[in-house]
Design a protein around this motif. Structure first.
Motif, short mmCIF file in Angstrom:
data_model
loop_
_atom_site.label_atom_id
_atom_site.label_comp_id
_atom_site.label_asym_id
_atom_site.label_seq_id
_atom_site.Cartn_x
_atom_site.Cartn_y
_atom_site.Cartn_z
N ARG A 77 0.83 -1.21 0.00
CA ARG A 77 0.00 0.00 0.00
C ARG A 77 0.87 1.25 0.00
O ARG A 77 1.87 1.33 0.70
CB ARG A 77 -0.87 -0.02 1.26
N MET A 78 0.44 2.24 -0.79
CA MET A 78 1.02 3.57 -0.69
C MET A 78 -0.09 4.58 -0.95
O MET A 78 -0.98 4.37 -1.77
CB MET A 78 2.20 3.76 -1.63
N ARG A 79 -0.01 5.66 -0.21
CA ARG A 79 -1.01 6.71 -0.31
C ARG A 79 -0.27 8.04 -0.29
O ARG A 79 0.65 8.23 0.52
CB ARG A 79 -1.97 6.60 0.88
N TYR A 80 -0.67 8.95 -1.20
CA TYR A 80 0.01 10.25 -1.27
C TYR A 80 -0.94 11.36 -1.63
O TYR A 80 -2.00 11.14 -2.19
CB TYR A 80 1.21 10.20 -2.23
N ARG A 81 -0.52 12.59 -1.26
CA ARG A 81 -1.24 13.81 -1.62
C ARG A 81 -0.69 14.33 -2.94
O ARG A 81 0.52 14.43 -3.12
CB ARG A 81 -1.04 14.89 -0.56
N TRP A 82 -1.60 14.70 -3.81
CA TRP A 82 -1.26 15.30 -5.09
C TRP A 82 -1.88 16.69 -5.04
O TRP A 82 -3.09 16.83 -5.23
CB TRP A 82 -1.84 14.44 -6.20
N PRO A 83 -1.10 17.73 -4.75
CA PRO A 83 -1.65 19.07 -4.52
C PRO A 83 -2.58 19.54 -5.64
O PRO A 83 -2.24 19.46 -6.81
CB PRO A 83 -0.41 19.96 -4.41
N GLY A 84 -3.76 19.98 -5.24
CA GLY A 84 -4.74 20.47 -6.18
C GLY A 84 -5.52 19.39 -6.90
O GLY A 84 -6.46 19.68 -7.65
N VAL A 85 -5.12 18.14 -6.71
CA VAL A 85 -5.75 17.04 -7.44
C VAL A 85 -6.27 15.96 -6.49
O VAL A 85 -6.97 15.04 -6.91
CB VAL A 85 -4.79 16.44 -8.49
N GLY A 86 -5.97 16.04 -5.20
CA GLY A 86 -6.53 15.10 -4.25
C GLY A 86 -5.53 14.14 -3.64
O GLY A 86 -4.35 14.44 -3.48
N GLU A 87 -6.05 12.98 -3.31
CA GLU A 87 -5.27 11.94 -2.62
C GLU A 87 -5.37 10.64 -3.40
O GLU A 87 -6.46 10.24 -3.80
CB GLU A 87 -5.83 11.76 -1.22
N VAL A 88 -4.23 9.98 -3.63
CA VAL A 88 -4.17 8.76 -4.42
C VAL A 88 -3.71 7.62 -3.53
O VAL A 88 -2.77 7.78 -2.74
CB VAL A 88 -3.18 8.92 -5.61
N CYS A 89 -4.38 6.47 -3.66
CA CYS A 89 -3.99 5.29 -2.89
C CYS A 89 -3.90 4.09 -3.83
O CYS A 89 -4.84 3.82 -4.59
CB CYS A 89 -5.00 5.02 -1.78
N PHE A 90 -2.78 3.39 -3.78
CA PHE A 90 -2.59 2.12 -4.48
C PHE A 90 -2.53 1.03 -3.42
O PHE A 90 -1.74 1.12 -2.48
CB PHE A 90 -1.25 2.10 -5.24
#
Length: 158
Positions: A77-90
């Motif tokens: 699992r990895m989760r990150y913030r993408w500024p202006g575009v939200g949050e992504v989780c694999f």
């Protein structure tokens, strides 16, 4: 979005995290896989397409984003913030010889961003599937355009 991928899980994780493998389906950029660290993604979607002429009007030849890891649990699992575009989780789950990929993107605001990003994930993940299956990957921009039209039509039905 969920996709069954050929395993093992470590191979899929490498495609998500190693710049040279990731640039073949999504974007280049080195990652320090620790929560709180920042990393840059560099998209060159023309290189993932049959021709630069397929690029839709208004899209640059190259895009960059500095993201920040929220959570990393290799190789699942990895989760990150993408500024202006939200949050992504694999999320990756082993299923025998296969791996279930679950991709969640939260916080998309505005119809244009929603359509572009959803179509983008479908087009990029189609390339990841092809890469892992060892077959020719579809043209990114052509797939993106088709998926965006499909999403637009689906949203109009509601």
């Amino acid at each position: 979005m969920q996709r069954r991928l050929p395993g093992p899980i470590e191979r899929v994780w490498a495609c998500l995290t190693e710049s040279e493998l990731r640039r073949q389906w999504l974007a280049a950029g080195t990652m320090d896989l620790r929560p709180g660290t920042s990393f840059e993604l560099v998209w060159r979607n023309d290189e993932l397409s049959a021709s630069a002429a397929e690029r839709p009007e208004g899209f640059p030849e190259e895009s960059r984003a500095v993201c920040q890891f929220i959570e990393v649990e290799a190789p699942r699992r990895m989760r990150y913030r993408w500024p202006g575009v939200g949050e992504v989780c694999f999320e990756l789950e082993p299923l025998g010889d296969e791996v279930m990929l679950t991709l969640t993107h939260r916080g998309l605001e505005g119809e244009r961003l929603l359509l572009n990003v959803c179509a983008g994930w479908h087009a990029h993940v189609a390339r990841l599937v092809a890469q892992l299956e060892g077959r020719a990957a579809p043209s990114l921009w052509a797939t993106w355009a088709r998926c965006r039209r499909d999403y637009e039509a689906a949203l109009a039905l509601n």
